[in-house]
Design a protein around this motif. Structure first.
Motif, PDB file in Angstrom:
ATOM      1  N   GLY A 223       5.023  60.126  24.053  1.00  5.97           N
ATOM      2  CA  GLY A 223       5.902  61.240  23.717  1.00  5.97           C
ATOM      3  C   GLY A 223       5.895  61.540  22.233  1.00  5.97           C
ATOM      4  O   GLY A 223       4.870  61.446  21.552  1.00  5.97           O
ATOM      5  N   ASP A 224       7.058  61.899  21.698  1.00  7.10           N
ATOM      6  CA  ASP A 224       7.116  62.305  20.296  1.00  7.10           C
ATOM      7  C   ASP A 224       7.119  61.130  19.326  1.00  7.10           C
ATOM      8  O   ASP A 224       7.193  61.325  18.114  1.00  7.10           O
ATOM      9  N   LEU A 225       7.027  59.887  19.839  1.00  2.16           N
ATOM     10  CA  LEU A 225       6.875  58.730  18.949  1.00  2.16           C
ATOM     11  C   LEU A 225       5.408  58.432  18.642  1.00  2.16           C
ATOM     12  O   LEU A 225       5.104  57.709  17.681  1.00  2.16           O
ATOM     13  N   ALA A 226       4.502  58.967  19.445  1.00  3.23           N
ATOM     14  CA  ALA A 226       3.078  58.674  19.275  1.00  3.23           C
ATOM     15  C   ALA A 226       2.588  59.130  17.903  1.00  3.23           C
ATOM     16  O   ALA A 226       2.779  60.284  17.509  1.00  3.23           O
ATOM     17  N   GLY A 227       1.994  58.196  17.166  1.00  5.73           N
ATOM     18  CA  GLY A 227       1.395  58.511  15.882  1.00  5.73           C
ATOM     19  C   GLY A 227       2.372  58.695  14.734  1.00  5.73           C
ATOM     20  O   GLY A 227       1.952  59.022  13.622  1.00  5.73           O
ATOM     21  N   ARG A 228       3.646  58.456  14.963  1.00  2.00           N
ATOM     22  CA  ARG A 228       4.640  58.640  13.901  1.00  2.00           C
ATOM     23  C   ARG A 228       4.599  57.511  12.879  1.00  2.00           C
ATOM     24  O   ARG A 228       4.314  56.365  13.202  1.00  2.00           O
ATOM     25  N   MET A 229       4.956  57.868  11.653  1.00  2.00           N
ATOM     26  CA  MET A 229       5.111  56.869  10.601  1.00  2.00           C
ATOM     27  C   MET A 229       6.381  56.061  10.870  1.00  2.00           C
ATOM     28  O   MET A 229       7.389  56.597  11.333  1.00  2.00           O
ATOM     29  N   ARG A 230       6.314  54.763  10.583  1.00  2.00           N
ATOM     30  CA  ARG A 230       7.492  53.909  10.723  1.00  2.00           C
ATOM     31  C   ARG A 230       7.532  52.946   9.542  1.00  2.00           C
ATOM     32  O   ARG A 230       6.498  52.648   8.921  1.00  2.00           O
ATOM     33  N   TYR A 231       8.745  52.453   9.253  1.00  2.00           N
ATOM     34  CA  TYR A 231       8.968  51.625   8.067  1.00  2.00           C
ATOM     35  C   TYR A 231       9.743  50.368   8.462  1.00  2.00           C
ATOM     36  O   TYR A 231      10.754  50.456   9.174  1.00  2.00           O
ATOM     37  N   PRO A 232       9.309  49.186   8.003  1.00  2.00           N
ATOM     38  CA  PRO A 232      10.101  47.976   8.229  1.00  2.00           C
ATOM     39  C   PRO A 232      11.308  47.966   7.303  1.00  2.00           C
ATOM     40  O   PRO A 232      11.167  48.140   6.089  1.00  2.00           O
ATOM     41  N   VAL A 233      12.499  47.792   7.881  1.00  2.00           N
ATOM     42  CA  VAL A 233      13.736  47.852   7.112  1.00  2.00           C
ATOM     43  C   VAL A 233      14.583  46.617   7.416  1.00  2.00           C
ATOM     44  O   VAL A 233      14.714  46.210   8.571  1.00  2.00           O
ATOM     45  N   THR A 234      15.153  46.030   6.383  1.00  2.00           N
ATOM     46  CA  THR A 234      16.136  44.954   6.533  1.00  2.00           C
ATOM     47  C   THR A 234      17.378  45.343   5.749  1.00  2.00           C
ATOM     48  O   THR A 234      17.292  45.671   4.563  1.00  2.00           O
ATOM     49  N   ILE A 235      18.530  45.323   6.435  1.00  2.00           N
ATOM     50  CA  ILE A 235      19.787  45.704   5.791  1.00  2.00           C
ATOM     51  C   ILE A 235      20.763  44.534   5.873  1.00  2.00           C
ATOM     52  O   ILE A 235      21.049  44.028   6.963  1.00  2.00           O
ATOM     53  N   SER A 236      21.259  44.108   4.729  1.00  2.00           N
ATOM     54  CA  SER A 236      22.275  43.058   4.658  1.00  2.00           C
ATOM     55  C   SER A 236      23.633  43.704   4.416  1.00  2.00           C
ATOM     56  O   SER A 236      23.764  44.578   3.552  1.00  2.00           O
ATOM     57  N   TYR A 237      24.643  43.268   5.191  1.00  2.53           N
ATOM     58  CA  TYR A 237      26.000  43.817   5.111  1.00  2.53           C
ATOM     59  C   TYR A 237      26.935  42.770   4.510  1.00  2.53           C
ATOM     60  O   TYR A 237      27.034  41.648   5.019  1.00  2.53           O
ATOM     61  N   TYR A 238      27.623  43.150   3.443  1.00  5.57           N
ATOM     62  CA  TYR A 238      28.573  42.272   2.774  1.00  5.57           C
ATOM     63  C   TYR A 238      29.961  42.897   2.875  1.00  5.57           C
ATOM     64  O   TYR A 238      30.169  44.031   2.431  1.00  5.57           O
ATOM     65  N   GLU A 239      30.887  42.168   3.463  1.00  5.01           N
ATOM     66  CA  GLU A 239      32.243  42.701   3.567  1.00  5.01           C
ATOM     67  C   GLU A 239      32.865  42.788   2.179  1.00  5.01           C
ATOM     68  O   GLU A 239      32.937  41.794   1.455  1.00  5.01           O
ATOM     69  N   ARG A 240      33.300  43.965   1.800  1.00  8.00           N
ATOM     70  CA  ARG A 240      33.863  44.167   0.463  1.00  8.00           C
ATOM     71  C   ARG A 240      35.130  43.343   0.298  1.00  8.00           C
ATOM     72  O   ARG A 240      36.012  43.348   1.155  1.00  8.00           O
ATOM     73  N   GLY A 241      35.205  42.602  -0.802  1.00 13.23           N
ATOM     74  CA  GLY A 241      36.376  41.788  -1.084  1.00 13.23           C
ATOM     75  C   GLY A 241      36.315  40.384  -0.535  1.00 13.23           C
ATOM     76  O   GLY A 241      37.172  39.559  -0.852  1.00 13.23           O
ATOM     77  N   ALA A 242      35.308  40.081   0.304  1.00 14.66           N
ATOM     78  CA  ALA A 242      35.193  38.735   0.864  1.00 14.66           C
ATOM     79  C   ALA A 242      34.709  37.761  -0.208  1.00 14.66           C
ATOM     80  O   ALA A 242      33.950  38.129  -1.114  1.00 14.66           O
ATOM     81  N   ALA A 243      35.135  36.502  -0.090  1.00 16.02           N
ATOM     82  CA  ALA A 243      34.766  35.493  -1.085  1.00 16.02           C
ATOM     83  C   ALA A 243      33.319  35.050  -0.948  1.00 16.02           C
ATOM     84  O   ALA A 243      32.672  34.685  -1.933  1.00 16.02           O
TER      85      ALA A 243
END
Length: 290
Positions: A223-243
């Motif tokens: 379908g529309d995913l064939a041949g598309r560019m893709r990127y490896p992504v890693t996202i780290s989430y830090y709770e604001r105000g946490a120690a």
């Protein structure tokens, strides 16, 4: 999930004995993602779609208290920059722990204005059939500030400041950074979960794009995913105000240039889940001049 994926925001679940306000688990729903470079209007287009991911325990990471896991994420994105973006996400997970089985069901429904000036959210998290934890409310920008009016779990009005991003806005920023070969992106993000109050400071690490189909599952090559560019992504989430200086959780995935995600890894610290794209369906897309 377009993040989350999916990269849109991923859901949370809590184990017995853990505080859902502190040690919560989160997975795409978010895939929802981001901040740095300004993205020109119309530079990134998200594709309405429905994607299903099979969840399993990540055997590459040593697990504490978790012996096995299975589950499923169903993620659906509709809309565009003109009509706004609506996301429906459900994550069902069964964990085999030292104390027995834990069944978690997380449902998320959101709508975000195409200019990221308004946002509605509803999140429910049910553990072993007990009464669900709920978060419900709306957010809008007033003179640039993001102001939240929550109705669940309790009534509250919160002013979050001018730099906080909404989930789809974050995804668009991540994709914009990827297409400009930016390797990192930092941004505070608000999606309403788990208690309508938390802001997460995020760090995204973005790899080089590829359109090589080698190693892709069948659902990611048709379908529309064939041949598309893709990127490896890693996202780290830090709770604001946490120690703690370590991330509350980390998500990794391949992000296609239309916002679809594959090869999920949801790392909760004590264990991690893998999400394999098992089905993908492109949904109708309306014309939009933005």
């Amino acid at each position: 999930m377009s993040a989350p994926v999916p990269a849109r925001a991923f859901p949370r679940l809590s184990l017995p004995g853990q505080s859902s306000r502190g040690q919560s688990l989160r997975g795409l729903a978010a895939l929802a993602l981001l901040l740095a470079a300004v993205v020109p209007a119309g530079a990134v287009q998200l594709s309405p779609h429905r994607a299903t991911y099979a969840l399993t325990l990540d055997g590459a990471k040593p697990s504490k208290r978790i012996n096995a896991a299975k589950g499923e994420i169903v993620y659906e994105l509709r809309g565009d920059a003109c009509a706004g973006y609506s996301v429906q996400l459900r994550q069902a997970t069964a964990l085999e722990t030292e104390g027995g089985r834990v069944n978690s069901a997380i449902d998320t429904a959101t709508w975000e204005d195409g200019d990221a000036n308004a946002y509605r959210f509803r999140v429910t998290n049910t553990i072993n059939g007990s009464a669900p934890e709920e978060a419900d409310g709306v957010a809008e920008r007033r003179d640039g500030r993001l102001v939240v009016t929550a109705t669940k779990p309790s009534s509250a009005t919160l002013e979050l400041g001018k730099t906080v991003l909404l989930p789809t806005q974050h995804v668009l920023r991540v994709l914009g950074a990827a297409q400009q070969n930016e390797a990192t992106l930092e941004a505070p993000v608000y999606d309403g979960s788990p208690d309508a109050r938390k802001i997460y400071d995020t760090l995204s690490v973005i790899g080089r794009g590829t359109a090589d189909p080698k190693g892709l599952e069948e659902a990611a090559t048709s379908g529309d995913l064939a041949g598309r560019m893709r990127y490896p992504v890693t996202i780290s989430y830090y709770e604001r105000g946490a120690a703690a200086q370590t991330p509350d959780y980390t998500i990794s995935f391949d992000l296609f240039d239309n916002g679809v995600s594959r090869a999920l890894k949801l790392d909760y610290g004590d264990f991690a889940l893998r999400g394999t794209l098992t089905s993908y369906e492109a949904l109708p897309q309306e014309s939009c001049s933005k």
